[in-house]
Enzyme design. Structure first.
Site: not given
Length: 469
Positions: A278, A281, A310, A345, A363, A386
């Site tokens: 993580e 990331w 959207w 998370n 988003w 996102w």
């Protein structure tokens, strides 16, 4: 006498701070050190920084002010409206106070990088500007593909990152010693008087953030892989707010984990390495900000997805924000966010996919809502998460793989401890029926599902397919 100025940003600590350590190196009676934190109030409002982030920053600054005063470093917080005002203030201060050198740690968003370039242009050669990579372990540009490009997929980035890190890893910098007699503690008008959410359990000082890190690596690191997806248990580290505001550094995190495990991260078992994964990331998302500047411009990583139509139904958006969609795991997450400034998370991914796929909402609407509430609000991680969920970003979830929030809730909160905590209305139902209360005739005060999950999943897949025609 030399005068060195340290400019603090999201690095609100004295331990293991690259710029601070460099500024204090060799400091003696012939060196004067001062420090500053500059706000950018209107810029931050435009970026959507919420009261939680600002309140957390305010409390961290109070702690930092005490630490710097104890070190004999004069510190001040200056309120500015725009980045251009910051540039002018730095230039004027350096001129009026005979500053010889300015020290700061890099920020990677495009506006901040442009500001730093403007500062350097305005000061040099009269004032030496020294910049450091402190926010992440390996600086952008150090982890590249064979043909010199930034990685856009995580797995090869991680392999290369581990290789480069193994060759260049360095431990934390020493905590500085006093450079003079104690200074008076700085005073300033608060960035924010109160948060929107409860701050219970959140460390507001560098020392308490360090204690939180120690508690995690000593007691929960080896259980991380097994428990990280269960929102009802304290399975995650909850350290992201301290990394986001710089009360902790990633170097400190790695060192603490290695000391707890008694080995290097390359030798960690898979259960403990899952947490290191993580952190990598986090590195990946910061590198992307530099490699792909459009991410700082509110643009999709995949340009073709900008053509996606959207729906952005305002009533559905409000229901999602309010935790009243009728889908328990989604509503529990959104209520947790509003109440605590935090969301687990796994639940972040669930609520994000529900918004972008089942409701077909842009988003950027969700990203902005998270930016408003999260204590750990950070452009790199927030945008990355996102866009991953929306299938518009780098290494994103394929558009045809859409989370089913019901099965996700059943898998990760099987005893419904989490959803019942945040949706007490469901407590009257048997446990096995709480993830689908509408199948039992519903519960008074709790809405029926906002949308049909199966048909809206198909609608989202069809919308993405249209992009390739």
């Amino acid at each position: 006498m030399q005068h060195r100025l340290i400019w603090f940003r999201d690095d609100l600590r004295i331990a293991d701070n690259a710029a601070l350590a460099a500024a204090l190196e060799g400091a003696d009676d012939s060196v004067q050190c001062s420090a500053v934190f500059l706000t950018a109030d209107r810029e931050w409002a435009q970026f959507g920084y919420g009261a939680n982030r600002l309140y957390f920053t305010e409390q961290a600054l109070r702690s930092l002010a005490q630490s710097l005063a104890d070190l004999g470093i004069r510190f001040r917080v200056v309120r500015c409206d725009h980045f251009a005002d910051q540039v002018r203030w730095i230039q004027d201060y350096c001129s009026q106070n005979q500053v010889d050198a300015l020290y700061f740690n890099h920020e990677y968003q495009i506006n901040e990088r442009r500001r730093d370039h403007a500062v350097k242009t305005a000061l040099e050669p009269d004032v030496k500007v020294l910049e450091f990579h402190d926010r992440i372990l390996l600086p952008p540009g150090s982890v590249l593909t064979g043909d010199g490009r930034y990685y856009s997929v995580f797995s090869p980035f991680k392999r290369r990152w581990l290789s480069v890190y193994g060759e260049s890893a360095s431990g934390p910098f020493r905590t500085p010693s006093p450079v003079g007699p104690p200074e008076s503690i700085a005073q300033w008008s608060p960035l924010c008087e109160s948060p929107e959410s409860s701050a219970d359990g959140l460390a507001m000082s560098e020392s308490n953030a360090w204690l939180a890190l120690e508690e995690f690596v000593q007691n929960r690191l080896t259980q991380y892989e097994a428990s990280r997806n269960s929102p009802a248990v304290a399975g995650t580290s909850r350290l992201s707010p301290y990394l986001a505001r710089g009360l902790l550094s990633p170097r400190q995190c790695i060192q603490a984990a290695e000391q707890a495990m008694g080995r290097s991260i390359q030798e960690f078992s898979s259960d403990a390495f899952s947490w290191i994964n993580e952190l990598i990331w986090r590195e990946f998302y910061h590198h992307l900000l530099v490699g792909f500047p459009r991410l700082s411009k509110n643009k999709a990583f995949k340009p073709e997805t900008e053509a996606l139509v959207w729906r952005n139904d305002p009533d559905e958006i409000h229901a999602w924000q309010s935790g009243m969609t009728g889908i328990p795991i989604v509503d529990a997450g959104m209520r947790e966010l509003a109440a605590t400034g935090w969301m687990h998370n796994r639940v972040r991914m669930i609520v994000a996919q529900f918004l972008t796929k089942n409701l077909l909402v842009d988003w950027r609407v969700g990203e902005a809502h998270f930016m408003r509430y999260l204590w750990d609000a950070d452009l790199a991680a927030n945008n990355g998460g996102w866009q991953w969920s929306a299938s518009t970003g780098t290494d994103a979830a394929p558009y045809f793989r859409v989370f089913n929030p019901v099965s996700q809730g059943e898998a990760h909160d099987p005893e419904t401890t989490y959803i019942t905590k945040w949706i007490p209305e469901l407590a009257s139902l048997p446990v096995k029926k709480r993830h689908t209360p509408w199948l039992s005739g519903g519960v008074s005060g709790y809405p029926a599902p906002l949308v049909d999950l199966k048909s809206t999943r198909a609608r989202a897949i069809a919308a993405f397919k249209e992009l390739s025609r």
